[in-house]
Design a protein around this motif. Sequence first.
Motif, PDB file in Angstrom:
ATOM      1  N   ILE A 140       0.852  -1.184   0.000  1.00  0.00           N
ATOM      2  CA  ILE A 140       0.000   0.000   0.000  1.00  0.00           C
ATOM      3  C   ILE A 140       0.890   1.237   0.000  1.00  0.00           C
ATOM      4  CG2 ILE A 140      -1.775   1.307   1.248  1.00  0.00           C
ATOM      5  CD1 ILE A 140      -2.638  -1.333   2.555  1.00  0.00           C
ATOM      6  N   PHE A 141       0.608   2.160  -0.910  1.00  0.00           N
ATOM      7  CA  PHE A 141       1.298   3.449  -0.941  1.00  0.00           C
ATOM      8  C   PHE A 141       0.426   4.488  -0.246  1.00  0.00           C
ATOM      9  CE2 PHE A 141       3.037   1.831  -5.177  1.00  0.00           C
ATOM     10  CZ  PHE A 141       4.263   1.467  -4.650  1.00  0.00           C
ATOM     11  N   LEU A 142       1.001   5.191   0.718  1.00  0.00           N
ATOM     12  CA  LEU A 142       0.295   6.260   1.429  1.00  0.00           C
ATOM     13  C   LEU A 142       1.109   7.546   1.321  1.00  0.00           C
ATOM     14  CD1 LEU A 142      -0.764   4.457   4.758  1.00  0.00           C
ATOM     15  CD2 LEU A 142      -2.098   4.737   2.658  1.00  0.00           C
ATOM     16  N   ASP A 143       0.688   8.398   0.409  1.00  0.00           N
ATOM     17  CA  ASP A 143       1.340   9.695   0.227  1.00  0.00           C
ATOM     18  C   ASP A 143       0.249  10.765   0.172  1.00  0.00           C
ATOM     19  OD1 ASP A 143       3.008  11.800  -0.340  1.00  0.00           O
ATOM     20  OD2 ASP A 143       3.259  11.276  -2.463  1.00  0.00           O
ATOM     21  N   PRO A 144      -0.473  10.961   1.295  1.00  0.00           N
ATOM     22  CA  PRO A 144      -1.581  11.918   1.298  1.00  0.00           C
ATOM     23  C   PRO A 144      -1.084  13.348   1.431  1.00  0.00           C
ATOM     24  CG  PRO A 144      -1.318  10.974   3.462  1.00  0.00           C
ATOM     25  CD  PRO A 144      -0.307  10.285   2.590  1.00  0.00           C
ATOM     26  N   GLU A 171       4.752   8.425   3.207  1.00  0.00           N
ATOM     27  CA  GLU A 171       5.536   9.627   2.947  1.00  0.00           C
ATOM     28  C   GLU A 171       4.907  10.780   3.721  1.00  0.00           C
ATOM     29  OE1 GLU A 171       6.415  12.293  -0.980  1.00  0.00           O
ATOM     30  OE2 GLU A 171       6.651  10.120  -1.198  1.00  0.00           O
ATOM     31  N   THR A 172       5.724  11.541   4.446  1.00  0.00           N
ATOM     32  CA  THR A 172       5.194  12.595   5.301  1.00  0.00           C
ATOM     33  C   THR A 172       6.071  13.844   5.237  1.00  0.00           C
ATOM     34  OG1 THR A 172       6.450  12.112   7.328  1.00  0.00           O
ATOM     35  CG2 THR A 172       4.503  10.761   6.921  1.00  0.00           C
ATOM     36  N   GLY A 173       5.535  14.924   5.774  1.00  0.00           N
ATOM     37  CA  GLY A 173       6.289  16.169   5.841  1.00  0.00           C
ATOM     38  C   GLY A 173       6.995  16.357   7.168  1.00  0.00           C
ATOM     39  N   GLU A 174       6.854  15.397   8.076  1.00  0.00           N
ATOM     40  CA  GLU A 174       7.543  15.456   9.362  1.00  0.00           C
ATOM     41  C   GLU A 174       7.811  14.029   9.825  1.00  0.00           C
ATOM     42  OE1 GLU A 174       3.590  15.930  12.186  1.00  0.00           O
ATOM     43  OE2 GLU A 174       4.691  17.731  11.554  1.00  0.00           O
ATOM     44  N   ALA A 195      13.825   3.586   6.535  1.00  0.00           N
ATOM     45  CA  ALA A 195      13.392   4.984   6.644  1.00  0.00           C
ATOM     46  C   ALA A 195      14.502   5.878   6.112  1.00  0.00           C
ATOM     47  CB  ALA A 195      13.087   5.343   8.101  1.00  0.00           C
ATOM     48  N   ASP A 196      14.097   7.009   5.546  1.00  0.00           N
ATOM     49  CA  ASP A 196      15.077   7.953   5.038  1.00  0.00           C
ATOM     50  C   ASP A 196      14.420   9.326   4.930  1.00  0.00           C
ATOM     51  OD1 ASP A 196      17.467   8.963   4.066  1.00  0.00           O
ATOM     52  OD2 ASP A 196      17.723   7.377   2.575  1.00  0.00           O
ATOM     53  N   LYS A 197      15.215  10.301   4.528  1.00  0.00           N
ATOM     54  CA  LYS A 197      14.745  11.680   4.416  1.00  0.00           C
ATOM     55  C   LYS A 197      15.399  12.308   3.204  1.00  0.00           C
ATOM     56  CE  LYS A 197      14.658  16.032   7.081  1.00  0.00           C
ATOM     57  NZ  LYS A 197      15.481  16.925   6.237  1.00  0.00           N
ATOM     58  N   TYR A 203      10.300   9.491   4.542  1.00  0.00           N
ATOM     59  CA  TYR A 203       9.607   8.351   3.931  1.00  0.00           C
ATOM     60  C   TYR A 203      10.038   7.042   4.590  1.00  0.00           C
ATOM     61  CZ  TYR A 203      13.794   8.404   0.841  1.00  0.00           C
ATOM     62  OH  TYR A 203      15.069   8.401   0.321  1.00  0.00           O
ATOM     63  N   TYR A 204       9.073   6.126   4.644  1.00  0.00           N
ATOM     64  CA  TYR A 204       9.216   4.921   5.462  1.00  0.00           C
ATOM     65  C   TYR A 204       8.651   3.705   4.730  1.00  0.00           C
ATOM     66  CZ  TYR A 204       9.541   8.427   9.204  1.00  0.00           C
ATOM     67  OH  TYR A 204       9.898   9.504   9.973  1.00  0.00           O
ATOM     68  N   LEU A 205       9.263   2.570   4.962  1.00  0.00           N
ATOM     69  CA  LEU A 205       8.662   1.296   4.595  1.00  0.00           C
ATOM     70  C   LEU A 205       8.275   0.601   5.889  1.00  0.00           C
ATOM     71  CD1 LEU A 205       7.992  -0.231   1.996  1.00  0.00           C
ATOM     72  CD2 LEU A 205      10.077  -1.569   2.354  1.00  0.00           C
ATOM     73  N   LEU A 206       6.982   0.387   6.070  1.00  0.00           N
ATOM     74  CA  LEU A 206       6.435  -0.117   7.316  1.00  0.00           C
ATOM     75  C   LEU A 206       5.938  -1.554   7.180  1.00  0.00           C
ATOM     76  CD1 LEU A 206       4.206   2.985   8.228  1.00  0.00           C
ATOM     77  CD2 LEU A 206       6.546   2.537   8.997  1.00  0.00           C
ATOM     78  N   LYS A 207       6.083  -2.286   8.285  1.00  0.00           N
ATOM     79  CA  LYS A 207       5.490  -3.616   8.418  1.00  0.00           C
ATOM     80  C   LYS A 207       4.787  -3.700   9.750  1.00  0.00           C
ATOM     81  CE  LYS A 207       7.490  -7.455   5.872  1.00  0.00           C
ATOM     82  NZ  LYS A 207       8.321  -8.673   5.945  1.00  0.00           N
ATOM     83  N   ARG A 208       3.787  -4.571   9.821  1.00  0.00           N
ATOM     84  CA  ARG A 208       3.128  -4.775  11.118  1.00  0.00           C
ATOM     85  C   ARG A 208       4.093  -5.443  12.103  1.00  0.00           C
ATOM     86  NH1 ARG A 208      -2.048  -7.750   8.714  1.00  0.00           N
ATOM     87  NH2 ARG A 208      -0.395  -8.351   7.274  1.00  0.00           N
ATOM     88  N   ARG A 209       4.004  -5.036  13.337  1.00  0.00           N
ATOM     89  CA  ARG A 209       4.876  -5.604  14.378  1.00  0.00           C
ATOM     90  C   ARG A 209       4.534  -7.072  14.626  1.00  0.00           C
ATOM     91  NH1 ARG A 209       7.756  -1.743  17.144  1.00  0.00           N
ATOM     92  NH2 ARG A 209       7.059   0.418  16.860  1.00  0.00           N
TER      93      ARG A 209
END
Length: 209
Positions: A140-144, A171-174, A195-197, A203-209
Amino acid sequence: MHKKSSQPRSHGAPRLAPRQVRIIGGAWKRALLPVLDAEGLRPTPDRVRETVFNWIRHQLGGDFSHASFLDLFAGSGALGFEAASRGAASVTMVDSHGAAARQLEANRDKLKASKVKVLRADALALVKDMAARGQGVDVIFLDPPYQLGLLSQVLPLCPAILNEDGLVYAETGEPLPLEGEALPEWLADWEAIRADKAGMVYYYLLKRR
């Protein structure tokens, strides 16, 4: 990030402009696609996309052909078309803005991207509907739009439609508060595996814990 036009126009009124996004890998590498000039729409930069798709390719074992992608705030389509170019099994692009959705459809038709589906829909409502139907995706891409607080609303809904070992790109601004005692409830189920900037973009690549 794009610069706002100096020409006066009503708030949020879109117009076609000579802005383009470039596909950087796969079957349509170097293809240029027109991008709608609309309030809050900012294509993910090339360098960020290159990094993100390297991350995803590593997680998928180098093979996109068995993975389904959902781009929930598709905007320019930079992420979704990049996934399709690299051989994704399916890509669904979602945008609530009618003009943006029509531009995505035009770009899909230009590329003859048969595995790309474009939906004009509200992202939150669509995820709930998919969950109710038992539908799942792999990435899922989340760049709102950064300023609307949408990430905190949509991320908690994603586990219901994410296949086993599924990934979320955010992807976020903070920076996301993923560490420490201040971890908010909406992030409690997630860990950042990468994660990187870049500039002001986190921006992050996330997985469920």
